[in-house]
Design a protein around this motif. Structure first.
Motif, mmCIF file in Angstrom:
data_model
loop_
_atom_site.group_PDB
_atom_site.id
_atom_site.type_symbol
_atom_site.label_atom_id
_atom_site.label_comp_id
_atom_site.label_asym_id
_atom_site.label_seq_id
_atom_site.Cartn_x
_atom_site.Cartn_y
_atom_site.Cartn_z
ATOM 1 N N GLU A 63 -14.099 -19.510 60.704
ATOM 2 C CA GLU A 63 -13.931 -19.245 59.274
ATOM 3 C C GLU A 63 -14.952 -18.233 58.772
ATOM 4 N N LEU A 64 -16.146 -18.250 59.397
ATOM 5 C CA LEU A 64 -17.152 -17.270 58.999
ATOM 6 C C LEU A 64 -16.706 -15.854 59.334
ATOM 7 N N SER A 65 -16.117 -15.660 60.504
ATOM 8 C CA SER A 65 -15.747 -14.314 60.952
ATOM 9 C C SER A 65 -14.403 -13.873 60.397
ATOM 10 N N MET A 66 -13.467 -14.784 60.269
ATOM 11 C CA MET A 66 -12.109 -14.438 59.831
ATOM 12 C C MET A 66 -11.865 -15.033 58.451
ATOM 13 N N GLU A 67 -12.505 -14.451 57.436
ATOM 14 C CA GLU A 67 -12.376 -14.990 56.082
ATOM 15 C C GLU A 67 -10.936 -14.905 55.563
ATOM 16 N N GLY A 148 -21.721 -16.917 53.482
ATOM 17 C CA GLY A 148 -20.859 -17.581 54.453
ATOM 18 C C GLY A 148 -21.632 -18.193 55.613
ATOM 19 N N LEU A 149 -22.889 -17.710 55.817
ATOM 20 C CA LEU A 149 -23.697 -18.281 56.890
ATOM 21 C C LEU A 149 -24.045 -19.742 56.628
ATOM 22 N N LEU A 150 -23.957 -20.158 55.340
ATOM 23 C CA LEU A 150 -24.203 -21.572 55.030
ATOM 24 C C LEU A 150 -23.178 -22.472 55.692
ATOM 25 N N ASN A 151 -22.034 -21.891 56.023
ATOM 26 C CA ASN A 151 -20.995 -22.677 56.693
ATOM 27 C C ASN A 151 -21.457 -23.169 58.059
ATOM 28 N N LEU A 152 -22.430 -22.428 58.633
ATOM 29 C CA LEU A 152 -22.915 -22.809 59.953
ATOM 30 C C LEU A 152 -23.788 -24.061 59.912
ATOM 31 N N LEU A 153 -24.199 -24.489 58.708
ATOM 32 C CA LEU A 153 -24.955 -25.736 58.618
ATOM 33 C C LEU A 153 -24.146 -26.928 59.119
ATOM 34 N N ARG A 154 -22.844 -26.792 59.092
ATOM 35 C CA ARG A 154 -21.992 -27.909 59.555
ATOM 36 C C ARG A 154 -22.141 -28.141 61.061
ATOM 37 N N LEU A 155 -22.658 -27.126 61.757
ATOM 38 C CA LEU A 155 -22.862 -27.297 63.200
ATOM 39 C C LEU A 155 -23.974 -28.304 63.506
ATOM 40 N N TRP A 156 -24.710 -28.722 62.478
ATOM 41 C CA TRP A 156 -25.717 -29.765 62.681
ATOM 42 C C TRP A 156 -25.087 -31.041 63.234
ATOM 43 N N ALA A 196 -18.630 -14.574 69.917
ATOM 44 C CA ALA A 196 -17.465 -13.767 69.547
ATOM 45 C C ALA A 196 -17.270 -13.762 68.034
ATOM 46 N N CYS A 197 -17.471 -14.909 67.404
ATOM 47 C CA CYS A 197 -17.301 -14.977 65.950
ATOM 48 C C CYS A 197 -18.391 -14.177 65.230
ATOM 49 N N ILE A 198 -19.607 -14.203 65.750
ATOM 50 C CA ILE A 198 -20.681 -13.426 65.131
ATOM 51 C C ILE A 198 -20.389 -11.924 65.260
ATOM 52 N N TYR A 199 -19.893 -11.503 66.411
ATOM 53 C CA TYR A 199 -19.509 -10.103 66.576
ATOM 54 C C TYR A 199 -18.447 -9.694 65.557
ATOM 55 N N LEU A 200 -17.450 -10.551 65.356
ATOM 56 C CA LEU A 200 -16.406 -10.238 64.378
ATOM 57 C C LEU A 200 -16.958 -10.204 62.962
ATOM 58 N N TRP A 201 -17.826 -11.161 62.631
ATOM 59 C CA TRP A 201 -18.403 -11.189 61.275
ATOM 60 C C TRP A 201 -19.199 -9.912 61.003
ATOM 61 N N MET A 202 -19.944 -9.446 61.993
ATOM 62 C CA MET A 202 -20.725 -8.211 61.812
ATOM 63 C C MET A 202 -19.808 -7.007 61.640
ATOM 64 N N ALA A 203 -18.699 -6.993 62.366
ATOM 65 C CA ALA A 203 -17.772 -5.851 62.234
ATOM 66 C C ALA A 203 -17.067 -5.860 60.886
ATOM 67 N N PHE A 204 -16.635 -7.035 60.426
ATOM 68 C CA PHE A 204 -15.908 -7.115 59.159
ATOM 69 C C PHE A 204 -16.803 -6.843 57.953
ATOM 70 N N ASN A 205 -18.103 -7.120 58.048
ATOM 71 C CA ASN A 205 -19.002 -6.975 56.908
ATOM 72 C C ASN A 205 -19.833 -5.693 56.956
ATOM 73 N N TYR A 206 -19.570 -4.800 57.937
ATOM 74 C CA TYR A 206 -20.282 -3.528 57.980
ATOM 75 C C TYR A 206 -19.540 -2.515 57.096
ATOM 76 N N LYS A 207 -20.308 -1.698 56.414
ATOM 77 C CA LYS A 207 -19.699 -0.793 55.438
ATOM 78 C C LYS A 207 -18.813 0.258 56.103
ATOM 79 N N ILE A 208 -19.310 0.877 57.153
ATOM 80 C CA ILE A 208 -18.536 1.922 57.826
ATOM 81 C C ILE A 208 -17.876 1.293 59.048
#
Length: 594
Positions: A63-67, A148-156, A196-208
């Motif tokens: 969900e973090l990477s594919m909003e 959206g990184l707050l969503n990762l708190l659920r991994l606790w 893989a999800c972190i890679y996608l999140w970085m790609a989707f949230n980069y300006k260029i």
């Protein structure tokens, strides 16, 4: 899940809380409900939560990477999952805990609540349960972005899975090898998915978008459905350190994350390789030890030029030891308390000892004492248990299998004497060679332990002695004398046993069966002359220290041999005439009337 009212007095806590836990009650004045953490219902509740945790492990990074993929159904599912974890937080205020200092189950509601509130896990439980990312998006109407990184708190909540594996690894009902392999597989899959999800999140949230790892290869990738597949591909090539170069970092953020991910991969790979190596070595260590021991036995045989038959016996004994793990069983029993060890040995071998002819009719207390001192041993086929000319220090009781008694004739050939099957005994008569005919399980007890058990109990000693005499009379042995190796049964202070000994050595019963006396030989000093009546010299002759013979006739012959004259009688130092050799004590001075 059922929650029962619990009451527990201090006495009950001291007696039963170290045993299998169950629901209990606290003091009625508290009026509180407490949940036992070891109850079946609570464990089923945790298993249900673990299924939800597995869902969170997949959904939270995704969900973090594919909003854009976060549909209404997915949001509702997340809220329902959060509700269940909120229920678990409320239940935690009622769950008893075990005090590490006393080992008792604490059921005081006030102590339970205070302990849970003071622990850091309470704050993390609350933070991982509140849907912060949904609240932020609902209030601001904006995309999550960094929030959206707050969503990762659920991994606790993944700590529940870690506790499950820790518990299963200690449960002998499950294979330790497969448990560890499944755990390593789960850790690897989660690491690949998360990266893989972190890679996608970085790609989707980069300006260029063209300056991202996927944008440089695929234009308008945001609308493509295979983005996740590409991310997993890059993640696994990075984890495997293959790095084909078709996908690579193109901006500073991706480079920094790739560096951190590769450092993590180094630790994860070392952890996986170390665990698998340890598991494989543990499974094959026994085989390596056996092969090494067999090789050493073969080298020893070649160096000393041992006969082939002896080599085969050595190899069979070594292989049997590792195949049955006999040494490991002894190590396990040696770690147990003495009372537990005695109980195990009693359960395994008490019936076999009672069935043995020598111990039939003896008291139950003696059987328990003997069994607690016994040690089990396995012999491969055609293995020598006792050699003919060997002084046996142990008695053997056959549990299963069969042995045979052999004697060596004048021409060097072996002659079969008898077979001994289950519930039979070996080592109490001899001299014979005792050899196993097939795989034989025996228990052995040393003569020393046998003596210590029988010595204070004259009645049991007499029964065992009588059983032995009857057994000798039933044998048809016409070669060599039969020695009662367990002759230490006798108590020198027991007149009854001495009479039994006299009866046993009576030559009129069977001249071929000579029972060795169970008492230690007496030493006496013999003198040639009578005591000096003047009192100036108590012993006019120096005297000679000898072992007391078995009869008066032999004692008379001994005096004639030592002094060259036939004696007419034997006197004590007080001048009394000796008529029975049994009245002579160890250390007495005897005088011969010539």
């Amino acid at each position: 899940m059922a929650i029962l009212p619990v009451t527990m007095s201090p006495t009950m806590a001291a007696r039963s809380e170290l045993l299998r836990p169950a629901f209990g009650k606290v003091s009625p004045s508290l009026g509180r409900f407490v949940v036992n953490p070891h109850s079946c219902s609570y464990r089923w509740w945790h298993m249900f939560l673990i299924m939800l945790v597995l869902y969170l492990a997949w959904a939270s990074p995704f969900e973090l990477s594919m909003e854009k993929a976060a549909s209404v159904a997915l949001v509702v599912t997340d809220l329902v999952v959060d509700v269940f974890f909120a229920i678990d937080i409320s239940i935690s205020f009622f769950v008893a805990y075990r005090d590490t200092s006393t080992g008792l189950l604490i059921t005081d509601r006030r102590k339970i609540t205070t302990r849970y509130l003071k622990q850091p896990c309470f704050a993390l439980d609350v933070a991982s349960t509140i849907p912060l990312q949904i609240i932020y998006q609902f209030v601001t109407g904006k995309r999550q972005g960094l929030w959206g990184l707050l969503n990762l708190l659920r991994l606790w909540q993944l700590r529940c899975v870690s506790k499950l594996f820790a518990r299963v690894e200690k449960d002998i009902r499950f294979s330790y090898l497969w448990t560890r392999l499944i755990k390593l597989l789960c850790v690897t899959l989660f690491a690949l998915h998360f990266a893989a999800c972190i890679y996608l999140w970085m790609a989707f949230n980069y300006k260029i978008k063209e300056l991202t790892w996927i944008g440089s290869q695929i234009h308008s990738f945001e609308d493509r459905s295979f983005c996740y597949t590409c991310a997993v591909y890059w993640s696994i090539t990075t984890l495997a350190t293959v790095g084909y170069g078709d996908l690579h970092a193109t901006n500073i953020g991706e480079m920094l994350f790739s560096i951190a991910f590769m450092l993590f991969n180094m630790g994860l790979t070392s952890y996986i390789i170390g665990n698998i190596t340890n598991l494989v070595a543990r499974e094959t260590s026994n085989t390596f030890k056996m092969r090494d021991m067999v090789q050493r036995v073969s080298e020893f045989r070649s160096m000393n030029q041992l006969p082939e038959a002896m080599r085969e016996q050595m190899l069979a004994s070594v292989q049997l030891r590792f195949r049955t793990e006999e040494q490991l069983q002894q190590e396990v029993l040696s770690e147990l308390p003495k009372a537990v060890w005695s109980g195990v040995m009693k359960y395994l071998f008490k019936s076999a000892v009672e069935s043995c002819y020598l111990f039939q009719g003896v008291s139950d207390g003696l059987i328990v004492q003997l069994v607690s001192k016994m040690k089990a041993k396995l012999f491969p086929p055609k293995a020598n248990v006792i050699l003919e000319n060997e002084t046996s220090m142990d008695c053997y009781i056959i549990i299963s299998g069969e042995v045979e008694a052999l004697t060596t004739l004048a021409d060097g050939t072996e002659k079969h004497v008898k077979r001994i099957g289950p519930r039979g005994m070996a080592g109490e008569i001899g001299p014979f060679t005792i050899r196993s005919r097939r795989l034989t399980h025996v228990v052995r007890i040393s003569h020393t332990h046998l003596l210590q058990a029988v010595w204070p109990n004259t009645a049991d000693g007499y029964i065992m002695f009588s059983n032995f005499i009857q057994y000798l009379e039933s044998l048809k042995v016409q070669t060599k004398e039969v020695a009662f190796v367990s002759g230490h049964l006798c108590n020198e202070n027991s007149t009854v046993l001495r009479r039994a000994t006299e009866f046993a050595v009576d030559e009129s019963k069977d001249a071929t069966h000579k029972l060795l006396l169970c008492k230690e030989p007496k030493r006496v000093v013999i003198h040639e002359q009578l005591p000096n009546e003047t009192g100036t010299t108590l012993y006019p002759s120096p005297g000679k220290l000898v072992l007391l013979p078995d009869s008066m006739q032999e004692l008379m012959k001994l005096s004639e041999k030592k002094f060259g004259k036939a004696a007419r009688g034997i006197l004590t130092v007080e001048g009394a005439e000796v008529e029975d050799i049994e009245v002579i004590r160890d250390g007495d001075h005897l005088f011969f009337s010539l």
